[in-house]
Design a protein around this motif. Structure first.
Motif, PDB file in Angstrom:
ATOM      1  N   SER A 103       0.843  -1.210   0.000  1.00 23.92           N
ATOM      2  CA  SER A 103       0.000   0.000   0.000  1.00 23.92           C
ATOM      3  C   SER A 103       0.872   1.251   0.000  1.00 23.92           C
ATOM      4  CB  SER A 103      -0.922   0.022   1.227  1.00 23.92           C
ATOM      5  OG  SER A 103      -0.168   0.127   2.423  1.00 23.92           O
ATOM      6  N   PHE A 104       0.252   2.360  -0.406  1.00 20.84           N
ATOM      7  CA  PHE A 104       0.880   3.677  -0.356  1.00 20.84           C
ATOM      8  C   PHE A 104      -0.017   4.631   0.422  1.00 20.84           C
ATOM      9  CE2 PHE A 104       2.466   2.074  -4.484  1.00 20.84           C
ATOM     10  CZ  PHE A 104       3.827   2.289  -4.343  1.00 20.84           C
ATOM     11  N   GLN A 105       0.599   5.540   1.153  1.00 23.96           N
ATOM     12  CA  GLN A 105      -0.084   6.735   1.638  1.00 23.96           C
ATOM     13  C   GLN A 105       0.388   7.867   0.727  1.00 23.96           C
ATOM     14  OE1 GLN A 105       1.165   8.991   5.266  1.00 23.96           O
ATOM     15  NE2 GLN A 105      -0.781   8.283   6.090  1.00 23.96           N
ATOM     16  N   VAL A 106      -0.545   8.553   0.091  1.00 26.41           N
ATOM     17  CA  VAL A 106      -0.178   9.522  -0.939  1.00 26.41           C
ATOM     18  C   VAL A 106      -1.058  10.763  -0.828  1.00 26.41           C
ATOM     19  CG1 VAL A 106      -1.691   8.331  -2.599  1.00 26.41           C
ATOM     20  CG2 VAL A 106       0.089   9.858  -3.445  1.00 26.41           C
ATOM     21  N   VAL A 107      -0.458  11.919  -1.064  1.00 27.98           N
ATOM     22  CA  VAL A 107      -1.201  13.178  -1.104  1.00 27.98           C
ATOM     23  C   VAL A 107      -1.317  13.583  -2.568  1.00 27.98           C
ATOM     24  CG1 VAL A 107      -1.377  15.534  -0.260  1.00 27.98           C
ATOM     25  CG2 VAL A 107      -0.168  13.811   1.111  1.00 27.98           C
ATOM     26  N   THR A 108      -2.527  13.662  -3.069  1.00 28.61           N
ATOM     27  CA  THR A 108      -2.728  14.094  -4.452  1.00 28.61           C
ATOM     28  C   THR A 108      -2.575  15.615  -4.529  1.00 28.61           C
ATOM     29  OG1 THR A 108      -5.096  13.849  -3.974  1.00 28.61           O
ATOM     30  CG2 THR A 108      -4.053  12.146  -5.316  1.00 28.61           C
ATOM     31  N   PRO A 109      -2.351  16.160  -5.737  1.00 31.43           N
ATOM     32  CA  PRO A 109      -2.017  17.576  -5.856  1.00 31.43           C
ATOM     33  C   PRO A 109      -3.047  18.548  -5.291  1.00 31.43           C
ATOM     34  CG  PRO A 109      -1.369  16.427  -7.832  1.00 31.43           C
ATOM     35  CD  PRO A 109      -2.145  15.438  -7.014  1.00 31.43           C
ATOM     36  N   ASP A 110      -4.274  18.092  -5.066  1.00 29.11           N
ATOM     37  CA  ASP A 110      -5.266  18.988  -4.447  1.00 29.11           C
ATOM     38  C   ASP A 110      -5.131  19.046  -2.930  1.00 29.11           C
ATOM     39  OD1 ASP A 110      -6.149  16.471  -3.776  1.00 29.11           O
ATOM     40  OD2 ASP A 110      -8.175  16.716  -4.564  1.00 29.11           O
ATOM     41  N   GLY A 111      -4.140  18.307  -2.384  1.00 26.84           N
ATOM     42  CA  GLY A 111      -3.927  18.313  -0.941  1.00 26.84           C
ATOM     43  C   GLY A 111      -4.712  17.262  -0.191  1.00 26.84           C
ATOM     44  N   GLU A 148      -5.201   6.688   0.924  1.00 29.00           N
ATOM     45  CA  GLU A 148      -4.563   5.380   1.076  1.00 29.00           C
ATOM     46  C   GLU A 148      -4.863   4.588  -0.198  1.00 29.00           C
ATOM     47  OE1 GLU A 148      -2.728   4.328   3.642  1.00 29.00           O
ATOM     48  OE2 GLU A 148      -3.042   6.094   4.916  1.00 29.00           O
ATOM     49  N   ALA A 149      -3.809   4.076  -0.821  1.00 27.50           N
ATOM     50  CA  ALA A 149      -3.983   3.350  -2.081  1.00 27.50           C
ATOM     51  C   ALA A 149      -3.440   1.935  -1.933  1.00 27.50           C
ATOM     52  CB  ALA A 149      -3.251   4.073  -3.210  1.00 27.50           C
ATOM     53  N   ASP A 150      -4.289   0.964  -2.228  1.00 29.63           N
ATOM     54  CA  ASP A 150      -3.904  -0.445  -2.221  1.00 29.63           C
ATOM     55  C   ASP A 150      -4.797  -1.167  -3.228  1.00 29.63           C
ATOM     56  OD1 ASP A 150      -6.388  -1.177  -0.979  1.00 29.63           O
ATOM     57  OD2 ASP A 150      -5.540  -0.819   0.997  1.00 29.63           O
ATOM     58  N   PRO A 151      -4.669  -2.480  -3.380  1.00 28.13           N
ATOM     59  CA  PRO A 151      -5.475  -3.154  -4.412  1.00 28.13           C
ATOM     60  C   PRO A 151      -6.979  -3.017  -4.225  1.00 28.13           C
ATOM     61  CG  PRO A 151      -3.661  -4.558  -3.721  1.00 28.13           C
ATOM     62  CD  PRO A 151      -3.682  -3.397  -2.781  1.00 28.13           C
ATOM     63  N   ASP A 152      -7.439  -2.740  -3.000  1.00 29.12           N
ATOM     64  CA  ASP A 152      -8.874  -2.659  -2.733  1.00 29.12           C
ATOM     65  C   ASP A 152      -9.393  -1.246  -2.530  1.00 29.12           C
ATOM     66  OD1 ASP A 152      -9.111  -5.512  -2.755  1.00 29.12           O
ATOM     67  OD2 ASP A 152      -8.238  -5.541  -0.741  1.00 29.12           O
ATOM     68  N   HIS A 153      -8.494  -0.291  -2.377  1.00 30.36           N
ATOM     69  CA  HIS A 153      -8.896   1.107  -2.162  1.00 30.36           C
ATOM     70  C   HIS A 153      -8.055   1.986  -3.073  1.00 30.36           C
ATOM     71  CE1 HIS A 153      -9.404  -1.126   1.650  1.00 30.36           C
ATOM     72  NE2 HIS A 153     -10.575  -0.525   1.666  1.00 30.36           N
ATOM     73  N   GLU A 154      -8.705   2.827  -3.851  1.00 35.70           N
ATOM     74  CA  GLU A 154      -7.992   3.671  -4.820  1.00 35.70           C
ATOM     75  C   GLU A 154      -7.102   2.805  -5.714  1.00 35.70           C
ATOM     76  OE1 GLU A 154      -8.462   6.870  -5.154  1.00 35.70           O
ATOM     77  OE2 GLU A 154      -8.938   7.793  -3.222  1.00 35.70           O
ATOM     78  N   ALA A 155      -7.702   1.759  -6.276  1.00 38.84           N
ATOM     79  CA  ALA A 155      -6.925   0.767  -7.034  1.00 38.84           C
ATOM     80  C   ALA A 155      -6.229   1.377  -8.249  1.00 38.84           C
ATOM     81  CB  ALA A 155      -7.839  -0.380  -7.472  1.00 38.84           C
ATOM     82  N   GLU A 156      -6.856   2.352  -8.897  1.00 37.86           N
ATOM     83  CA  GLU A 156      -6.223   2.963 -10.077  1.00 37.86           C
ATOM     84  C   GLU A 156      -5.015   3.804  -9.674  1.00 37.86           C
ATOM     85  OE1 GLU A 156      -5.572   3.539 -14.091  1.00 37.86           O
ATOM     86  OE2 GLU A 156      -6.870   2.112 -13.041  1.00 37.86           O
ATOM     87  N   LEU A 157      -5.145   4.481  -8.553  1.00 40.56           N
ATOM     88  CA  LEU A 157      -4.014   5.247  -8.023  1.00 40.56           C
ATOM     89  C   LEU A 157      -2.878   4.297  -7.646  1.00 40.56           C
ATOM     90  CD1 LEU A 157      -3.201   8.163  -7.278  1.00 40.56           C
ATOM     91  CD2 LEU A 157      -4.195   7.773  -5.011  1.00 40.56           C
ATOM     92  N   ALA A 171      -1.061   3.287 -10.805  1.00 38.78           N
ATOM     93  CA  ALA A 171      -0.231   4.332 -11.400  1.00 38.78           C
ATOM     94  C   ALA A 171       1.038   4.596 -10.606  1.00 38.78           C
ATOM     95  CB  ALA A 171      -1.040   5.621 -11.522  1.00 38.78           C
ATOM     96  N   LEU A 172       0.996   4.333  -9.310  1.00 34.84           N
ATOM     97  CA  LEU A 172       2.172   4.577  -8.469  1.00 34.84           C
ATOM     98  C   LEU A 172       3.213   3.468  -8.587  1.00 34.84           C
ATOM     99  CD1 LEU A 172       0.362   5.882  -5.269  1.00 34.84           C
ATOM    100  CD2 LEU A 172       1.827   7.228  -6.800  1.00 34.84           C
ATOM    101  N   ARG A 173       2.855   2.341  -9.149  1.00 33.85           N
ATOM    102  CA  ARG A 173       3.800   1.221  -9.279  1.00 33.85           C
ATOM    103  C   ARG A 173       4.349   1.171 -10.699  1.00 33.85           C
ATOM    104  NH1 ARG A 173       1.305  -3.589  -8.549  1.00 33.85           N
ATOM    105  NH2 ARG A 173      -0.650  -2.560  -9.044  1.00 33.85           N
ATOM    106  N   GLY A 174       5.347   2.038 -10.915  1.00 35.66           N
ATOM    107  CA  GLY A 174       5.981   2.111 -12.226  1.00 35.66           C
ATOM    108  C   GLY A 174       5.670   3.380 -12.992  1.00 35.66           C
ATOM    109  N   ASP A 220      -1.749  -5.962 -11.624  1.00 37.45           N
ATOM    110  CA  ASP A 220      -1.380  -5.156 -12.774  1.00 37.45           C
ATOM    111  C   ASP A 220      -0.637  -3.896 -12.327  1.00 37.45           C
ATOM    112  OD1 ASP A 220      -1.276  -4.457 -15.414  1.00 37.45           O
ATOM    113  OD2 ASP A 220      -3.256  -3.511 -15.431  1.00 37.45           O
ATOM    114  N   ASP A 221       0.434  -3.545 -13.034  1.00 36.65           N
ATOM    115  CA  ASP A 221       1.189  -2.343 -12.706  1.00 36.65           C
ATOM    116  C   ASP A 221       1.643  -1.645 -13.981  1.00 36.65           C
ATOM    117  OD1 ASP A 221       3.496  -3.627 -13.680  1.00 36.65           O
ATOM    118  OD2 ASP A 221       4.063  -4.375 -11.708  1.00 36.65           O
ATOM    119  N   ALA A 222       2.402  -0.547 -13.813  1.00 38.21           N
ATOM    120  CA  ALA A 222       2.816   0.260 -14.965  1.00 38.21           C
ATOM    121  C   ALA A 222       4.242  -0.049 -15.420  1.00 38.21           C
ATOM    122  CB  ALA A 222       2.688   1.744 -14.619  1.00 38.21           C
TER     123      ALA A 222
END
Length: 463
Positions: free
Chosen positions: A163-171, A175-184, A187-190, A368-370
């Motif tokens: 998983s990642f903890q990430v701040v998107t540009p809007d502030g 939390e991004a993992d396979p089950d939450h914010e899966a598209e994010l 995109a963060l993996r590669g 799946d990753d980038a």
């Protein structure tokens, strides 16, 4: 007011930041913006030395409100693009590492180096998939896919991310993992830093304490013999044998140990996680291929992995580049040697390396990753030290000439972490397949519609 070269937006909103907030000319500014690769000299309008997640959130909300472009830096090992305006967020103070030995997991903050991770994991008999230098930042390395020293044995660093903890540009903190914010998460993996600023990540550790590792050095005049033997050898070894062939033209400086100092060498570096005796047996053909003057292969603690490739320890101005190769045919070997072999007496490149890919690096990801390098059997990497303007011009010419010569044997793609200075859109796109590139552009439009994250190796938004 939008940041420009001539004026800086009002910084009052950044007064809540716990770390330093500095503008050009202020005490500490130069040190705050400096990175390991001195070829990229940053001159942002303002730099924030973030001390934690709250500082990153505050900085990005300010940037979003003012339309200020944003860059991020932890160690600056991958810096190859000068930041000449906008906001730079330095995460170098965010070095927290937490190890869960029972679950074999590491939680690593944005600025932690791989050295911090290995030192925390080793007492538990655990290891992380690091690259050739443990001085590099763990998060930035992983966002670019992460090509580990032990990659053939265990895959890419991103393959182990939970998983990642990430701040998107809007502030917004997500939390991004396979089950939450899966598209994010995808995109963060590669996809590197195109969609947000990662403040921490959780990844799996390996139950690995020692490896057989080091390098066999032969005088450079034996380059062709060593390379041809190494290439054939790579077609026979188990997936767990990780290796790279390099031609090294080392300067006569005290930082390089004797007898390597000032010499031209054909080096085969190896890392083997299995039984040391079996590794020694597998290595015998390499040692027998040509006269060996320096042999550093030994059983070592995994945390001593830096001994294998002996990357520079001090900041320097460097130009790196890479190309993924489908195979090393006899014609490809000839093309490589014609460009950088022993007959090229004026070659300005510090290193021209061919690393063996395949093995676990070619297997499909669990999710799946980038990453777009799983079809390559080798990767070509070059490094030149930009000591003076004439050297820089010679390095550019040599780099371009080598890549042109090797293009017929390539996949047409690069790996983003060692792509080098990003050029125009078509050049940047080479880090991904057309399908992955288009998907990243769509994600960029969703998560960064104002295109605040526009520095470095970024993609444009979908039209």
């Amino acid at each position: 007011m939008t940041a420009t070269h001539h004026n800086t937006p009002d910084l009052f909103a950044l007064s809540e930041i716990h770390g330093p907030v500095l503008r050009p000319g202020e005490d500490g500014y130069a040190e705050e913006v400096a990175g390991f690769n001195l070829a990229a000299l940053h001159t942002p309008d303002v730099v924030v030395g973030a001390t934690g997640v709250d500082d990153v959130v505050t900085a990005l909300r300010w940037a979003s409100a003012t339309g200020t472009p944003v860059a991020v830096q932890a160690t600056g090992h991958g810096a190859n693009f000068p930041i000449d305006h906008g906001l730079l967020i330095s995460t170098a103070r965010m070095t927290d590492v937490r190890i869960d030995p029972r679950e074999r997991l590491a939680t690593v903050a944005a600025g932690a180096k791989w050295r911090h991770v290995l030192d925390a994991a080793a007492p538990h008999g655990l290891a992380a998939l690091t690259g050739t230098s443990t001085d590099a930042g763990a998060v930035g390395y992983t966002l670019g896919g992460g090509l580990p020293v032990m990659g053939r044995a265990y895959g890419y660093a991103t393959d182990l991310v939970r998983s990642f903890q990430v701040v998107t540009p809007d502030g917004t903190l997500r939390e991004a993992d396979p089950d939450h914010e899966a598209e994010l998460f995808w995109a963060l993996r590669g996809g590197k830093g195109n969609v947000g600023v990662v403040t921490s990540m959780v990844f799996e550790l390996l139950p690995l304490t020692t490896v057989l590792g080091g390098a066999v050095h032969s005088p450079g005049e034996h380059a062709e013999t060593v390379l041809r033997n190494w290439t054939e050898w790579t077609r026979t070894v188990p997936d767990e044998m990780c290796s790279a062939f390099a031609l090294l033209r080392l300067p006569p400086i005290p930082e390089i140990p004797e007898p390597l100092r000032g010499g031209f060498w054909a080096r085969v570096a190896v890392a083997w996680p299995g039984d040391p005796a079996e590794g020694e047996r597998l290595l015998a053909p390499i040692r027998a291929a040509a006269p060996v003057e320096v042999d550093t292969v030994e059983e070592m603690p995994y945390a001593a992995l830096d001994r294998i490739h002996l990357e520079p320890q001090d900041p320097l101005p460097a130009r790196e580049s890479c190309a993924l190769l489908r195979d090393l045919t006899p014609d490809a070997i000839r093309a490589f040697l014609d460009q950088v072999g022993p007959d090229v007496t004026d070659c300005p490149l510090l290193m021209a390396e061919l690393r063996h890919m395949g093995g676990a690096l070619s297997r499909p990801a669990r999710q799946d990753d980038a990453i777009c390098a799983r079809d390559a059997l080798y990767i070509l990497e070059t490094v030149g030290v930009l000591a003076a303007p004439p050297a820089a011009a010679a390095i550019e010419r040599a780099t371009a000439s080598l890549h042109e010569a090797m293009a017929p044997y390539g996949t047409g793609r690069t790996m983003i972490n060692i792509h080098g200075t990003p050029g125009d859109e078509s050049d940047r796109a080479r880090a991904w397949t057309p399908e992955v590139y288009d998907r990243l552009r769509k994600d960029k439009s969703v998560y960064d519609p104002a295109n605040l994250l526009r520095f470095g190796h970024t993609v444009p938004m979908a039209s």
